[in-house]
Design an enzyme around this catalytic site. Structure first.
Site, short mmCIF file in Angstrom:
data_model
loop_
_atom_site.label_atom_id
_atom_site.label_comp_id
_atom_site.label_asym_id
_atom_site.label_seq_id
_atom_site.Cartn_x
_atom_site.Cartn_y
_atom_site.Cartn_z
CG ASP A 1 -2.30 0.60 0.87
OD1 ASP A 1 -2.32 1.75 0.41
OD2 ASP A 1 -3.33 -0.08 1.05
CG HIS B 1 -4.47 1.90 -2.15
ND1 HIS B 1 -4.60 2.32 -0.85
CD2 HIS B 1 -5.72 1.98 -2.68
CE1 HIS B 1 -5.86 2.63 -0.60
NE2 HIS B 1 -6.56 2.44 -1.69
CD GLU C 1 -10.09 3.74 -0.74
OE1 GLU C 1 -11.00 4.01 0.02
OE2 GLU C 1 -8.92 3.51 -0.38
#
Ligand SMILES: [Zn+2]
Length: 613
Positions: free
Chosen positions: A35, A127, A187
């Site tokens: 991440d 990420h 995301e």
């Protein structure tokens, strides 16, 4: 799912956790290995991912700064960074770590011996800050920065990005024998793609309409590569944003606010893994009611009825932005993961909350005996606001003998050396106590702040000895006013004009409330004998209860479901009660008595009345 990126957990800790979870019939381990905050798996073709991306300066890292502040503010050493994850480099102290490929193989083999499959997650194209720091050419701008909502992603227009992704996945396939890999795909900050010539050229090359299509193209490219290597992909539910998408991908549904992705996955025939954020995100804060909230949630809903064969399972996620130590991991997971497991393996009609609670205590006691950490169930025997007429005798009860209750009266957070509350305690003066249970290993749980103040008895408005159900001129229920609009707190209802007026049978939300509204209930509550009576509200958002003009429960403010409690000294009879409540977008409300044994009993029709005059 364990996030080892935001904070790193050692191979020994991971193995211990898998062994414990296997005892509770968890049979898949989703390992969130990469991440923005850390890359944790050795990739031999790209060594900088771990040599550089596995470490960070905790003094500059927001999560670490906040965790350190909490450790100090809450007297909570489990929020500190473990010393064995700090290394010295070029005169700086860095935090981090990663798993060598040998360590990964060892953990995967150990998991297999427990009957557990391991699903690695390498999250792309978002990420990916730690990739871009080491390989800046893989982003559109060459800079590892944050965008408007999320971190800047990889550049899908760059062929080098595709080669990078395939090289990384190729090594991942060699380490994880299970047939599924998780590609993330959640995301993604797409704004940089719109300004990137390579991304725009890619769109033109494949006739892609917009940046969402470009994201889908990248995901499909990864999926094809995984499929060619015998792997099925899992992605977060963003991959199901459109009605048509890969029929082979498994959708991990996490966003209760995005039911359309679940509907798309159902109609498209995909396998679905359920981890609805509100219930199955183990990093969310805990309170007295959290465990039951998780236990009582049934993830198979009306969208999934008739499609149960598509549901592959349920899934608890532990994100570790603010979870620094193994003790803290265990505080988050136990006992909530017991509730996830029982939901996974039980028919809904066989679930039994009371029986579950009894068994939970026995299993927490086992964890305690083995030196494992867990969230200590809330002690009983006091409210947030307590009153006494002459003196109060406080007996705090704990779930089992290993738990020790300590307290302070000077406002400091109790530590392992604070005074022990090991029997009934007499209070004769106004005071505020901080009360905190500790496990038998000496790890502190939640700190409770409880106030005691001297009070006289409030006299009732009506007696209750007449034999009639309600006083003369009164009828069952509470007068209720609804106020439409977005209120900052309960007090703001004072200056608002009501939009509706009706009688509620008891303290409940209207069947079809609007999304932003307030409520005011007024009437009388029946007190069957003289005494110090305890009340609670359990609401999302705020609520305030007054009885005979005295504050009984102060639970105001914007918050998710939370309980507050309080006491009032009341003479036998009917006392005026007023309950205010407000909600922003999706509410919950319960209010009632706390019985001497700690049981919460919501108000019933028999307890309440209003004046018809
Ligand atoms: Zn680009």
């Amino acid at each position: 799912m364990l996030d080892v990126s935001r904070h790193f957990f050692t191979p020994a800790e991971v193995k211990a956790l898998l062994a414990k979870l296997a005892q509770y019939k968890f049979n898949k381990f989703h390992w969130h290995l990469t991440d923005d905050q850390g890359w944790r798996v050795e990739i031999k073709s790209r060594p900088e991912l771990t040599s550089k991306g596995g470490f960070r300066d905790p003094a500059l890292h927001n999560h670490d700064i906040m965790a350190a502040k909490r450790a100090a503010d809450e007297n909570d050493p489990t929020s500190l960074l473990p010393q064995d994850r700090l290394v010295s480099r070029d005169g700086k102290t860095l935090y981090g770590g990663y798993y060598t490929q040998d360590e990964i193989r060892d953990i995967v083999a150990y998991a297999a011996s427990l009957g557990m499959d391991v699903i690695p997650e390498i999250d792309m194209p978002g990420h990916s800050l730690r990739i871009i720091e080491s390989y800046p050419e893989l982003s559109c701008s060459g800079r590892a920065v944050w965008g408007k909502d999320f971190s800047v992603p990889l550049c899908p227009g760059n062929d080098a990005t595709i080669r990078f992704a395939k090289d990384v996945y190729k090594e991942i396939f060699g380490l994880f024998p299970y047939g599924y890999v998780h590609i993330g795909a959640d995301e993604v900050e797409k704004s940089h793609w719109a300004a990137c010539p390579k991304c725009q050229a890619r769109k033109a090359e494949y006739g892609l309409a917009d940046e969402h299509d470009l994201q889908d193209w990248f995901v499909k490219e990864l999926e094809n590569f995984c499929n060619e290597n015998g792997k099925t992909v899992i992605g977060w539910d963003e991959i199901a944003s459109k009605p048509e998408f890969s029929k082979d991908a498994v959708v991990q549904w996490w966003r209760p606010w995005a039911p359309a992705t679940k509907e798309n996955a159902v109609k498209n025939g995909n396998g679905i893994i359920l981890c609805p954020n509100e219930f199955y995100y183990m990093d969310l804060a805990q309170n007295r009611n959290t465990l039951m909230k998780v236990y009582c949630h049934e993830p198979v809903d009306e969208i999934l009825y008739g499609h149960e064969d598509q549901v592959l399972g349920v899934h608890g996620n532990l994100w570790t932005e603010y979870v620094t130590s193994f003790e803290s991991v265990c505080d988050k997971l136990f006992p909530r993961m017991f509730a996830v497991s029982e939901t996974a393996w039980s028919e809904p009609e066989k679930k039994d909350a009371a029986d579950f609670n009894r068994r939970v205590i026995a299993h927490l006691e086992k964890l305690d005996e083995c030196g494992w950490n867990y969230r200590i169930p809330d002690p009983d025997g006091f409210c947030d606001l307590n009153v006494f007429t002459d003196s109060a005798v406080v007996s705090v009860t704990v779930p089992f003998d290993g738990v020790v209750v300590r307290y302070t009266s000077d406002g400091s957070i109790p530590g392992p050396d604070s005074d022990v509350m090991d029997g009934p305690m007499t209070i004769k003066e106004d005071c505020i106590l901080k009360i905190r249970p500790f496990t038998s290993s000496g790890i502190g749980g939640q700190t409770y702040t409880a106030r005691w103040s001297v009070s006289d008895y409030a006299e009732p408005a009506f007696g209750c000895d007449s034999g009639a159900a309600y006083p003369e001129g009164c009828a069952a229920g509470l007068m209720t006013w609804r106020f439409d609009g977005k209120f900052p707190d309960c007090m703001a209802l004072s200056s608002a004009a009501p939009d509706a007026e009706f009688v509620s049978e008891t303290v409940v939300l209207p069947a079809e409330p609007s999304s932003d509204f307030g409520l005011m209930f007024k009437g009388y509550v029946r007190i069957p004998e003289d005494g110090i009576w305890s009340f609670y509200t359990y609401t999302d958002d705020g609520s305030v209860m007054t009885i005979s003009g005295r504050t009984a429960v102060e639970n105001d403010g914007l918050h998710s479901r939370d309980e507050k409690s309080g006491q009032v000294a009341l003479r036998k009879g009917w006392h005026p009660v007023e309950i205010r409540y407000f909600d922003h977008g999706g509410g919950f409300m319960e209010a009632g008595f706390i019985l001497p044994d700690g049981t919460r009993r919501p108000f019933t029709k028999e307890d309440l009345c209003y004046s018809e005059m």
